[in-house]
Motif scaffolding. Structure first.
Motif, PDB file in Angstrom:
ATOM      1  N   GLN A  66       1.186 -14.304  15.845  1.00  0.00           N
ATOM      2  CA  GLN A  66       1.438 -14.302  14.283  1.00  0.00           C
ATOM      3  C   GLN A  66       0.083 -14.843  13.733  1.00  0.00           C
ATOM      4  O   GLN A  66      -0.712 -15.682  14.299  1.00  0.00           O
ATOM      5  N   PRO A  67      -0.219 -14.414  12.524  1.00  0.00           N
ATOM      6  CA  PRO A  67       0.334 -13.485  11.749  1.00  0.00           C
ATOM      7  C   PRO A  67      -0.110 -12.198  12.353  1.00  0.00           C
ATOM      8  O   PRO A  67      -0.857 -11.985  13.242  1.00  0.00           O
ATOM      9  N   ALA A  68       1.045 -11.538  11.986  1.00  0.00           N
ATOM     10  CA  ALA A  68       0.947  -9.830  12.274  1.00  0.00           C
ATOM     11  C   ALA A  68       1.489  -8.877  11.218  1.00  0.00           C
ATOM     12  O   ALA A  68       2.524  -9.201  10.683  1.00  0.00           O
ATOM     13  N   ILE A  69       0.482  -7.612  11.318  1.00  0.00           N
ATOM     14  CA  ILE A  69       1.156  -6.678  10.224  1.00  0.00           C
ATOM     15  C   ILE A  69       1.306  -5.349  11.193  1.00  0.00           C
ATOM     16  O   ILE A  69       0.467  -5.264  12.175  1.00  0.00           O
ATOM     17  N   LEU A  70       2.450  -4.635  10.931  1.00  0.00           N
ATOM     18  CA  LEU A  70       2.783  -3.581  11.622  1.00  0.00           C
ATOM     19  C   LEU A  70       3.137  -2.585  10.552  1.00  0.00           C
ATOM     20  O   LEU A  70       4.074  -2.622   9.687  1.00  0.00           O
ATOM     21  N   GLY A  71       2.237  -1.451  10.331  1.00  0.00           N
ATOM     22  CA  GLY A  71       2.466  -0.466   9.546  1.00  0.00           C
ATOM     23  C   GLY A  71       2.169   1.124  10.048  1.00  0.00           C
ATOM     24  O   GLY A  71       1.551   1.302  10.872  1.00  0.00           O
ATOM     25  N   GLY A  72       3.090   1.925   9.294  1.00  0.00           N
ATOM     26  CA  GLY A  72       2.865   3.297   9.604  1.00  0.00           C
ATOM     27  C   GLY A  72       4.188   4.186   9.362  1.00  0.00           C
ATOM     28  O   GLY A  72       5.023   3.685   8.935  1.00  0.00           O
ATOM     29  N   ALA A  73       3.837   5.578   9.572  1.00  0.00           N
ATOM     30  CA  ALA A  73       4.971   6.282   9.470  1.00  0.00           C
ATOM     31  C   ALA A  73       5.973   6.393  10.623  1.00  0.00           C
ATOM     32  O   ALA A  73       5.487   7.005  11.686  1.00  0.00           O
ATOM     33  N   PHE A  74       6.833   5.320  10.545  1.00  0.00           N
ATOM     34  CA  PHE A  74       7.633   5.451  11.721  1.00  0.00           C
ATOM     35  C   PHE A  74       8.953   6.295  11.849  1.00  0.00           C
ATOM     36  O   PHE A  74       9.588   6.411  12.668  1.00  0.00           O
ATOM     37  N   PHE A  75       9.111   6.965  10.699  1.00  0.00           N
ATOM     38  CA  PHE A  75      10.226   8.016  10.632  1.00  0.00           C
ATOM     39  C   PHE A  75      11.496   7.270  11.272  1.00  0.00           C
ATOM     40  O   PHE A  75      12.322   8.037  12.071  1.00  0.00           O
ATOM     41  N   ALA A  76      11.914   6.052  10.912  1.00  0.00           N
ATOM     42  CA  ALA A  76      13.143   5.309  11.239  1.00  0.00           C
ATOM     43  C   ALA A  76      13.783   4.905  10.234  1.00  0.00           C
ATOM     44  O   ALA A  76      13.051   4.186   9.181  1.00  0.00           O
ATOM     45  N   MET A  77      15.076   5.179  10.033  1.00  0.00           N
ATOM     46  CA  MET A  77      16.006   4.709   9.149  1.00  0.00           C
ATOM     47  C   MET A  77      16.525   3.257   9.627  1.00  0.00           C
ATOM     48  O   MET A  77      16.488   3.007  10.581  1.00  0.00           O
ATOM     49  N   PRO A  78      16.847   2.401   9.043  1.00  0.00           N
ATOM     50  CA  PRO A  78      17.444   1.180   8.959  1.00  0.00           C
ATOM     51  C   PRO A  78      18.223   1.068  10.083  1.00  0.00           C
ATOM     52  O   PRO A  78      18.360   0.054  10.686  1.00  0.00           O
ATOM     53  N   ASP A  79      19.124   2.198  10.338  1.00  0.00           N
ATOM     54  CA  ASP A  79      20.042   2.068  11.414  1.00  0.00           C
ATOM     55  C   ASP A  79      19.460   2.595  12.630  1.00  0.00           C
ATOM     56  O   ASP A  79      20.300   2.784  13.735  1.00  0.00           O
ATOM     57  N   SER A  80      18.226   2.957  12.710  1.00  0.00           N
ATOM     58  CA  SER A  80      17.856   3.438  14.073  1.00  0.00           C
ATOM     59  C   SER A  80      17.158   2.423  15.035  1.00  0.00           C
ATOM     60  O   SER A  80      17.015   1.201  14.753  1.00  0.00           O
ATOM     61  N   PRO A  81      17.302   2.891  16.291  1.00  0.00           N
ATOM     62  CA  PRO A  81      16.581   1.620  17.240  1.00  0.00           C
ATOM     63  C   PRO A  81      15.345   1.219  17.069  1.00  0.00           C
ATOM     64  O   PRO A  81      15.199  -0.059  17.366  1.00  0.00           O
ATOM     65  N   VAL A  82      14.346   1.945  16.522  1.00  0.00           N
ATOM     66  CA  VAL A  82      13.125   1.454  16.353  1.00  0.00           C
ATOM     67  C   VAL A  82      12.952   0.433  15.235  1.00  0.00           C
ATOM     68  O   VAL A  82      12.469  -0.826  15.485  1.00  0.00           O
ATOM     69  N   TYR A  83      13.758   0.708  14.084  1.00  0.00           N
ATOM     70  CA  TYR A  83      13.899  -0.300  13.010  1.00  0.00           C
ATOM     71  C   TYR A  83      14.255  -1.475  13.430  1.00  0.00           C
ATOM     72  O   TYR A  83      13.916  -2.626  13.264  1.00  0.00           O
TER      73      TYR A  83
END
Length: 91
Positions: free
Chosen positions: A11-28
């Motif tokens: 920390q601190p950490a920033i993670l950004g990008g096109a994840f193509f993940a909806m809030p109910d997805s395993p990635v999110y």
């Protein structure tokens, strides 16, 4: 999962990008479970809709150990994958 393992508990950490993940997805879920918070552009407002009217939002900025102060995208063109800027302060 590899990215989260690489970051570890730093920390601190920033993670950004096109994840193509909806809030109910395993990635999110995995990113949130790792202690990251989603930064909504406008701090509480969802990102502007794509000019082509997409069915869902795919670009994300997640942070850990930072307090977002302001988030925005370029005024035009309004579309997914537009440059995202976020101003932070250390927690």
């Amino acid at each position: 999962q590899e990215l989260l393992e690489f970051i570890g508990d730093r920390q601190p950490a920033i993670l950004g990008g096109a994840f193509f993940a909806m809030p109910d997805s395993p990635v999110y879920g995995a990113v949130n479970d790792a202690g990251f918070d989603f930064v909504a552009l406008g701090l509480g407002a969802p990102p502007p809709p794509d000019a082509l009217d997409p069915a869902q939002h795919v670009d994300y900025v997640w942070t850990r150990g930072l307090k977002p102060l302001r988030g925005w995208t370029l005024a035009a063109p309004r579309m997914n994958h537009a440059m995202v800027a976020v101003k932070f302060e250390f927690e």
